[in-house]
Motif scaffolding. Structure first.
Motif, PDB file in Angstrom:
ATOM      1  N   ILE A 110      29.659  -7.242  10.286  1.00 53.89           N
ATOM      2  CA  ILE A 110      30.324  -7.627   9.031  1.00 53.89           C
ATOM      3  C   ILE A 110      31.391  -6.614   8.607  1.00 53.89           C
ATOM      4  O   ILE A 110      32.538  -6.997   8.320  1.00 53.89           O
ATOM      5  CB  ILE A 110      29.286  -7.842   7.909  1.00 53.89           C
ATOM      6  N   PRO A 111      31.085  -5.305   8.547  1.00 50.29           N
ATOM      7  CA  PRO A 111      32.142  -4.341   8.184  1.00 50.29           C
ATOM      8  C   PRO A 111      33.315  -4.343   9.158  1.00 50.29           C
ATOM      9  O   PRO A 111      34.460  -4.107   8.758  1.00 50.29           O
ATOM     10  CB  PRO A 111      31.410  -2.988   8.213  1.00 50.29           C
ATOM     11  N   LEU A 112      33.050  -4.629  10.429  1.00 51.61           N
ATOM     12  CA  LEU A 112      34.127  -4.668  11.423  1.00 51.61           C
ATOM     13  C   LEU A 112      35.084  -5.823  11.136  1.00 51.61           C
ATOM     14  O   LEU A 112      36.311  -5.662  11.195  1.00 51.61           O
ATOM     15  CB  LEU A 112      33.549  -4.800  12.834  1.00 51.61           C
ATOM     16  N   PHE A 113      34.525  -6.980  10.816  1.00 51.01           N
ATOM     17  CA  PHE A 113      35.369  -8.120  10.458  1.00 51.01           C
ATOM     18  C   PHE A 113      36.115  -7.853   9.151  1.00 51.01           C
ATOM     19  O   PHE A 113      37.264  -8.273   8.988  1.00 51.01           O
ATOM     20  CB  PHE A 113      34.525  -9.393  10.322  1.00 51.01           C
ATOM     21  N   SER A 114      35.470  -7.154   8.255  1.00 52.55           N
ATOM     22  CA  SER A 114      36.112  -6.815   6.985  1.00 52.55           C
ATOM     23  C   SER A 114      37.318  -5.901   7.198  1.00 52.55           C
ATOM     24  O   SER A 114      38.334  -6.026   6.507  1.00 52.55           O
ATOM     25  CB  SER A 114      35.107  -6.133   6.045  1.00 52.55           C
ATOM     26  N   VAL A 115      37.210  -5.003   8.163  1.00 52.95           N
ATOM     27  CA  VAL A 115      38.336  -4.108   8.478  1.00 52.95           C
ATOM     28  C   VAL A 115      39.528  -4.917   8.989  1.00 52.95           C
ATOM     29  O   VAL A 115      40.678  -4.652   8.613  1.00 52.95           O
ATOM     30  CB  VAL A 115      37.910  -3.052   9.520  1.00 52.95           C
ATOM     31  N   VAL A 116      39.258  -5.913   9.832  1.00 53.53           N
ATOM     32  CA  VAL A 116      40.332  -6.769  10.339  1.00 53.53           C
ATOM     33  C   VAL A 116      40.988  -7.528   9.186  1.00 53.53           C
ATOM     34  O   VAL A 116      42.217  -7.637   9.109  1.00 53.53           O
ATOM     35  CB  VAL A 116      39.796  -7.760  11.391  1.00 53.53           C
ATOM     36  N   ALA A 117      40.146  -8.047   8.266  1.00 57.48           N
ATOM     37  CA  ALA A 117      40.678  -8.748   7.097  1.00 57.48           C
ATOM     38  C   ALA A 117      41.509  -7.800   6.226  1.00 57.48           C
ATOM     39  O   ALA A 117      42.559  -8.187   5.699  1.00 57.48           O
ATOM     40  CB  ALA A 117      39.530  -9.346   6.280  1.00 57.48           C
ATOM     41  N   THR A 118      41.050  -6.558   6.104  1.00 57.10           N
ATOM     42  CA  THR A 118      41.787  -5.564   5.322  1.00 57.10           C
ATOM     43  C   THR A 118      43.152  -5.284   5.935  1.00 57.10           C
ATOM     44  O   THR A 118      44.153  -5.144   5.222  1.00 57.10           O
ATOM     45  CB  THR A 118      40.977  -4.252   5.221  1.00 57.10           C
ATOM     46  N   PHE A 119      43.199  -5.216   7.260  1.00 57.81           N
ATOM     47  CA  PHE A 119      44.480  -5.020   7.942  1.00 57.81           C
ATOM     48  C   PHE A 119      45.417  -6.196   7.676  1.00 57.81           C
ATOM     49  O   PHE A 119      46.624  -6.017   7.459  1.00 57.81           O
ATOM     50  CB  PHE A 119      44.265  -4.846   9.440  1.00 57.81           C
ATOM     51  N   ASN A 120      44.858  -7.403   7.691  1.00 57.33           N
ATOM     52  CA  ASN A 120      45.661  -8.593   7.411  1.00 57.33           C
ATOM     53  C   ASN A 120      46.215  -8.543   5.982  1.00 57.33           C
ATOM     54  O   ASN A 120      47.379  -8.902   5.740  1.00 57.33           O
ATOM     55  CB  ASN A 120      44.810  -9.836   7.610  1.00 57.33           C
ATOM     56  N   ILE A 121      45.386  -8.081   5.050  1.00 55.96           N
ATOM     57  CA  ILE A 121      45.836  -7.939   3.663  1.00 55.96           C
ATOM     58  C   ILE A 121      46.937  -6.885   3.573  1.00 55.96           C
ATOM     59  O   ILE A 121      47.885  -7.011   2.781  1.00 55.96           O
ATOM     60  CB  ILE A 121      44.649  -7.584   2.739  1.00 55.96           C
TER      61      ILE A 121
END
Length: 359
Positions: free
Chosen positions: A42-53
């Motif tokens: 979950i935190p790994l996917f969140s990091v990818v989403a953060t990069f997209n943001i």
């Protein structure tokens, strides 16, 4: 002077679009695709989403808060812009209506098994239409009310502290993972929704931390997903999780209160508002895009047409498995928009600004 969206309302909007029906089966997806201790992903996917943001924040900074439609129309030919607009309208409209259909099927099975699914879908679409025509400011206020109705439910996880077994977590990480690439895309799709903030540029105050609010909304979604997944992985064994269709629903069924017989039904009813906000925001985004495509068209008529089209299309997939298949491919398309649209806008702005630095 037009009202501007408050950062807190933006954070709530992001959370309400992201967190939906997926919370009820996310632990099962993590177990199936990521293997043992899949909750760690979950935190790994969140990091990818953060990069997209972060990419979206670059667009906002380079464009000085201008609408993405202005950016594209000032630099690209209509032969390119119109197909892009059409693609956005179709994907966002279908994603909103099919995501709502998925939740409504689940809601109907557990809460109103004798009520036809499309009756409930019609009611949700009517409420969504009523919100969309009121504008984004009223949508954000409604989302804030719905947010307080839902967010407290995370505290119910404390009921499972006694039944939590650390041995269920095991020392293995991602062992017995399968179809990692396909599974990762499916799981990451549960974070999507933040990309709609691209359309909020004209409605925010640049001095009040717009992008910080988007980051916080995604962080809040991450905390909720992580909490639910961690508890499910600790309460159930790995094999149990892989066989359960809706682990969170089964988990909530363990709660016994003297004044409530089936607590899980209350949770399902409460989370209906997250599904409502998803279809509302996706069709609002499609409406904004269609308005740029056809400037002279009445916005209410555009919304009415899109909602009616969405309702008609939602008749096609009848079974939950069919709806999930539709969402799988729509998720691929939405993922392309989430990353592709900001990258395209950054390229346009860098070329138009003569190589102006991003930082």
């Amino acid at each position: 002077m037009k009202e501007k969206l408050h950062p807190f309302h933006i954070s709530v909007l992001v959370f309400m679009i992201q967190a939906g029906v997926v919370v009820f089966f996310l632990p099962r997806m993590l177990a199936q695709y990521m293997g043992y201790n899949g909750w760690v992903a979950i935190p790994l996917f969140s990091v990818v989403a953060t990069f997209n943001i972060f990419l979206i924040s670059i667009v906002y900074r380079l464009g000085d808060g201008r609408s993405i439609f202005q950016i594209m129309e000032q630099s690209l030919s209509k032969l390119i812009v119109y197909p892009v607009y059409t693609y956005l309208i179709v994907v966002w409209t279908l994603l909103g209506c099919i995501a709502a259909k998925q939740y409504i099927i689940l809601f109907q099975v557990f809460v109103f098994p004798t009520t036809p699914i499309m009756y409930i879908k019609l009611l949700v679409d009517i409420i969504a239409f009523s919100l969309i025509i009121k504008g984004i400011y009223n949508i954000s206020k409604a989302a804030t009310v719905f947010f307080w109705m839902v967010i407290w439910t995370i505290l119910m996880l404390t009921f499972f502290i006694k039944g939590f077994e650390w041995v269920n977590l095991t020392p293995f990480f991602f062992k017995e993972s399968t179809n990692v690439v396909v599974g990762s895309i499916s799981i990451f799709s549960s974070f999507l929704g933040y990309e709609l903030v691209l359309l909020l540029f004209p409605y925010v105050d640049s001095k009040k931390g717009f992008m910080k609010a988007v980051y916080f909304g995604n962080f809040l979604t991450t905390i909720v997903y992580l909490s639910i997944s961690f508890v499910c992985f600790g309460f159930y064994s790995f094999k149990q999780l892989t066989k359960m269709k809706f682990p969170l629903v089964d988990l909530l069924a363990y709660i016994r209160l003297p004044f409530v017989e089936r607590v899980e039904n209350i949770f399902l009813a409460l989370y209906l508002v997250t599904s409502l906000m998803s279809i509302t925001m996706y069709i609002w985004a499609a409406t904004e895009t269609a308005k740029s495509l056809i400037p002279r068209a009445n916005k209410r008529w555009i919304t009415a047409i899109l909602v009616c089209c969405a309702f008609v299309v939602s008749w096609i997939p009848n079974m939950l498995s069919e709806v999930e298949l539709w969402l799988k491919y729509l998720g691929y398309m939405a993922l392309g928009i989430a990353f592709g649209l900001p990258l395209m806008l950054i390229a346009i702005l860098v070329i138009h600004n003569g190589g102006k630095k991003i930082a």
